[in-house]
Design a protein around this motif. Structure first.
Motif, PDB file in Angstrom:
ATOM      1  N   LYS A  94      45.206  17.260   6.779  1.00  0.00           N
ATOM      2  CA  LYS A  94      43.891  16.648   6.949  1.00  0.00           C
ATOM      3  C   LYS A  94      43.538  16.743   8.421  1.00  0.00           C
ATOM      4  CE  LYS A  94      44.418  13.817   2.941  1.00  0.00           C
ATOM      5  NZ  LYS A  94      44.548  12.508   2.353  1.00  0.00           N
ATOM      6  N   VAL A  95      42.309  17.146   8.692  1.00  0.00           N
ATOM      7  CA  VAL A  95      41.869  17.428  10.055  1.00  0.00           C
ATOM      8  C   VAL A  95      40.902  16.340  10.506  1.00  0.00           C
ATOM      9  CG1 VAL A  95      40.755  19.125  11.530  1.00  0.00           C
ATOM     10  CG2 VAL A  95      42.076  19.881   9.560  1.00  0.00           C
ATOM     11  N   GLU A  96      41.172  15.771  11.675  1.00  0.00           N
ATOM     12  CA  GLU A  96      40.280  14.762  12.255  1.00  0.00           C
ATOM     13  C   GLU A  96      39.930  15.162  13.684  1.00  0.00           C
ATOM     14  OE1 GLU A  96      42.278  11.014  12.025  1.00  0.00           O
ATOM     15  OE2 GLU A  96      42.098  10.910   9.855  1.00  0.00           O
ATOM     16  N   ASN A  97      38.826  14.646  14.182  1.00  0.00           N
ATOM     17  CA  ASN A  97      38.378  14.893  15.570  1.00  0.00           C
ATOM     18  C   ASN A  97      38.309  16.381  15.882  1.00  0.00           C
ATOM     19  OD1 ASN A  97      38.610  12.123  15.738  1.00  0.00           O
ATOM     20  ND2 ASN A  97      40.538  12.191  16.847  1.00  0.00           N
ATOM     21  N   SER A  98      37.641  17.140  15.060  1.00  0.00           N
ATOM     22  CA  SER A  98      37.633  18.586  15.277  1.00  0.00           C
ATOM     23  C   SER A  98      36.217  19.139  15.258  1.00  0.00           C
ATOM     24  CB  SER A  98      38.445  19.277  14.190  1.00  0.00           C
ATOM     25  OG  SER A  98      37.761  19.169  12.957  1.00  0.00           O
ATOM     26  N   ALA A  99      36.119  20.390  15.624  1.00  0.00           N
ATOM     27  CA  ALA A  99      34.854  21.107  15.548  1.00  0.00           C
ATOM     28  C   ALA A  99      34.502  21.350  14.081  1.00  0.00           C
ATOM     29  CB  ALA A  99      34.968  22.439  16.293  1.00  0.00           C
ATOM     30  N   GLU A 100      33.221  21.509  13.814  1.00  0.00           N
ATOM     31  CA  GLU A 100      32.747  21.708  12.440  1.00  0.00           C
ATOM     32  C   GLU A 100      33.350  22.964  11.812  1.00  0.00           C
ATOM     33  OE1 GLU A 100      30.684  20.169   9.280  1.00  0.00           O
ATOM     34  OE2 GLU A 100      30.738  19.300  11.280  1.00  0.00           O
ATOM     35  N   GLY A 101      33.537  24.013  12.590  1.00  0.00           N
ATOM     36  CA  GLY A 101      34.074  25.268  12.075  1.00  0.00           C
ATOM     37  C   GLY A 101      35.505  25.158  11.569  1.00  0.00           C
ATOM     38  N   LEU A 102      36.236  24.197  12.074  1.00  0.00           N
ATOM     39  CA  LEU A 102      37.631  24.024  11.658  1.00  0.00           C
ATOM     40  C   LEU A 102      37.724  23.479  10.232  1.00  0.00           C
ATOM     41  CD1 LEU A 102      40.435  24.445  12.842  1.00  0.00           C
ATOM     42  CD2 LEU A 102      40.383  22.105  13.647  1.00  0.00           C
ATOM     43  N   LEU A 103      36.671  22.848   9.753  1.00  0.00           N
ATOM     44  CA  LEU A 103      36.665  22.286   8.398  1.00  0.00           C
ATOM     45  C   LEU A 103      36.188  23.275   7.346  1.00  0.00           C
ATOM     46  CD1 LEU A 103      35.256  18.739   9.207  1.00  0.00           C
ATOM     47  CD2 LEU A 103      37.625  19.383   8.774  1.00  0.00           C
ATOM     48  N   ARG A 104      35.738  24.450   7.764  1.00  0.00           N
ATOM     49  CA  ARG A 104      35.236  25.462   6.839  1.00  0.00           C
ATOM     50  C   ARG A 104      36.403  26.113   6.111  1.00  0.00           C
ATOM     51  NH1 ARG A 104      32.914  28.668  10.278  1.00  0.00           N
ATOM     52  NH2 ARG A 104      31.246  27.171  10.614  1.00  0.00           N
ATOM     53  N   ARG A 105      36.405  25.989   4.806  1.00  0.00           N
ATOM     54  CA  ARG A 105      37.481  26.560   3.985  1.00  0.00           C
ATOM     55  C   ARG A 105      37.218  28.035   3.731  1.00  0.00           C
ATOM     56  NH1 ARG A 105      37.636  21.447  -0.164  1.00  0.00           N
ATOM     57  NH2 ARG A 105      38.495  19.979   1.343  1.00  0.00           N
ATOM     58  N   VAL A 106      38.297  28.817   3.715  1.00  0.00           N
ATOM     59  CA  VAL A 106      38.175  30.269   3.561  1.00  0.00           C
ATOM     60  C   VAL A 106      39.095  30.778   2.457  1.00  0.00           C
ATOM     61  CG1 VAL A 106      37.488  30.680   5.950  1.00  0.00           C
ATOM     62  CG2 VAL A 106      39.894  30.661   5.365  1.00  0.00           C
ATOM     63  N   GLY A 107      38.794  31.956   1.949  1.00  0.00           N
ATOM     64  CA  GLY A 107      39.647  32.617   0.961  1.00  0.00           C
ATOM     65  C   GLY A 107      39.814  31.786  -0.297  1.00  0.00           C
ATOM     66  N   ASN A 108      41.017  31.759  -0.824  1.00  0.00           N
ATOM     67  CA  ASN A 108      41.315  31.019  -2.045  1.00  0.00           C
ATOM     68  C   ASN A 108      41.661  29.552  -1.766  1.00  0.00           C
ATOM     69  OD1 ASN A 108      43.740  31.585  -0.800  1.00  0.00           O
ATOM     70  ND2 ASN A 108      44.847  31.960  -2.712  1.00  0.00           N
ATOM     71  N   GLU A 109      41.379  29.105  -0.582  1.00  0.00           N
ATOM     72  CA  GLU A 109      41.709  27.736  -0.174  1.00  0.00           C
ATOM     73  C   GLU A 109      41.016  26.699  -1.061  1.00  0.00           C
ATOM     74  OE1 GLU A 109      41.912  25.307   4.036  1.00  0.00           O
ATOM     75  OE2 GLU A 109      40.782  27.177   3.932  1.00  0.00           O
ATOM     76  N   GLN A 110      39.742  26.900  -1.367  1.00  0.00           N
ATOM     77  CA  GLN A 110      38.984  25.953  -2.192  1.00  0.00           C
ATOM     78  C   GLN A 110      39.606  25.841  -3.579  1.00  0.00           C
ATOM     79  OE1 GLN A 110      36.375  24.027  -1.094  1.00  0.00           O
ATOM     80  NE2 GLN A 110      36.531  22.992  -3.048  1.00  0.00           N
ATOM     81  N   THR A 111      40.019  26.954  -4.154  1.00  0.00           N
ATOM     82  CA  THR A 111      40.629  26.953  -5.482  1.00  0.00           C
ATOM     83  C   THR A 111      41.948  26.193  -5.472  1.00  0.00           C
ATOM     84  OG1 THR A 111      39.643  29.113  -5.881  1.00  0.00           O
ATOM     85  CG2 THR A 111      41.405  28.448  -7.364  1.00  0.00           C
ATOM     86  N   THR A 112      42.791  26.471  -4.490  1.00  0.00           N
ATOM     87  CA  THR A 112      44.089  25.793  -4.402  1.00  0.00           C
ATOM     88  C   THR A 112      43.917  24.300  -4.188  1.00  0.00           C
ATOM     89  OG1 THR A 112      45.088  27.803  -3.498  1.00  0.00           O
ATOM     90  CG2 THR A 112      46.305  25.759  -3.200  1.00  0.00           C
ATOM     91  N   LEU A 113      43.028  23.921  -3.285  1.00  0.00           N
ATOM     92  CA  LEU A 113      42.804  22.494  -3.039  1.00  0.00           C
ATOM     93  C   LEU A 113      42.177  21.809  -4.245  1.00  0.00           C
ATOM     94  CD1 LEU A 113      41.553  22.561   0.663  1.00  0.00           C
ATOM     95  CD2 LEU A 113      43.714  21.637  -0.177  1.00  0.00           C
ATOM     96  N   GLY A 114      41.398  22.552  -5.046  1.00  0.00           N
ATOM     97  CA  GLY A 114      40.786  21.992  -6.247  1.00  0.00           C
ATOM     98  C   GLY A 114      41.801  21.593  -7.303  1.00  0.00           C
ATOM     99  N   LYS A 115      42.979  22.179  -7.275  1.00  0.00           N
ATOM    100  CA  LYS A 115      44.037  21.875  -8.243  1.00  0.00           C
ATOM    101  C   LYS A 115      44.931  20.723  -7.799  1.00  0.00           C
ATOM    102  CE  LYS A 115      44.322  26.743  -9.493  1.00  0.00           C
ATOM    103  NZ  LYS A 115      45.175  27.937  -9.449  1.00  0.00           N
ATOM    104  N   MET A 116      44.690  20.217  -6.579  1.00  0.00           N
ATOM    105  CA  MET A 116      45.582  19.198  -6.013  1.00  0.00           C
ATOM    106  C   MET A 116      44.945  17.817  -6.042  1.00  0.00           C
ATOM    107  SD  MET A 116      46.791  21.377  -2.692  1.00  0.00           S
ATOM    108  CE  MET A 116      47.595  19.967  -1.985  1.00  0.00           C
TER     109      MET A 116
END
Length: 143
Positions: A94-116
């Motif tokens: 989990k990311v806190e105190n960061s730039a907006e670009g650091l929170l942008r999910r890429v690749g299959n990341e959204q799919t993997t996180l969706g299963k968790m």
């Protein structure tokens, strides 16, 4: 920037040979460049794991991903089981105190996180996070 730097060093080597300067001059120049550029590109961020906070100091692209850096520095048990392809979700952070670009999910990341479970808006897979200036001063919590 790297190709420009190589070009500049080639010019410096040419003039050193032309002027027949001793190797000590070159060592002094290389030492100065190392100190100067490393201080400029230093990235510092904070990692929290099991309630303890650790400060990490590194340089841009020193590791291929945040997961590789965390695995190398701490060797968390059961962390990064798929070795960075983004399928297992064991490198969930989990990311806190960061730039907006650091929170942008890429690749299959959204799919993997969706299963968790326990996924929030600021959740990322550390295997998909590059070590860039965006991570500077961020707070990373190992989930």
């Amino acid at each position: 920037m790297i190709s420009c730097s190589i070009f500049i060093w080639r010019i410096i080597f040419f003039f050193l040979r032309l002027l027949k300067l001793r190797p000590g001059w070159l060592i002094s120049i290389l030492f100065f460049e190392t100190i100067y550029f490393n201080a400029m590109n230093e990235i510092r961020f904070f990692v929290e794991y099991k309630g303890r906070e650790h400060t990490i100091t590194t340089h841009q692209h020193e590791y291929r991903s945040l997961m590789a850096l965390l695995y190398d520095k701490f060797y968390f048990e059961n962390f990064g089981d798929c070795k960075g392809i983004g399928r297992c979700g064991t490198c969930h952070v989990k990311v806190e105190n960061s730039a907006e670009g650091l929170l942008r999910r890429v690749g299959n990341e959204q799919t993997t996180l969706g299963k968790m479970e326990n996924v929030e808006v600021n959740s990322r897979l550390s295997c998909h996070m590059l070590i860039t200036e965006e991570i500077d001063q961020a707070r990373i919590i190992i989930a």
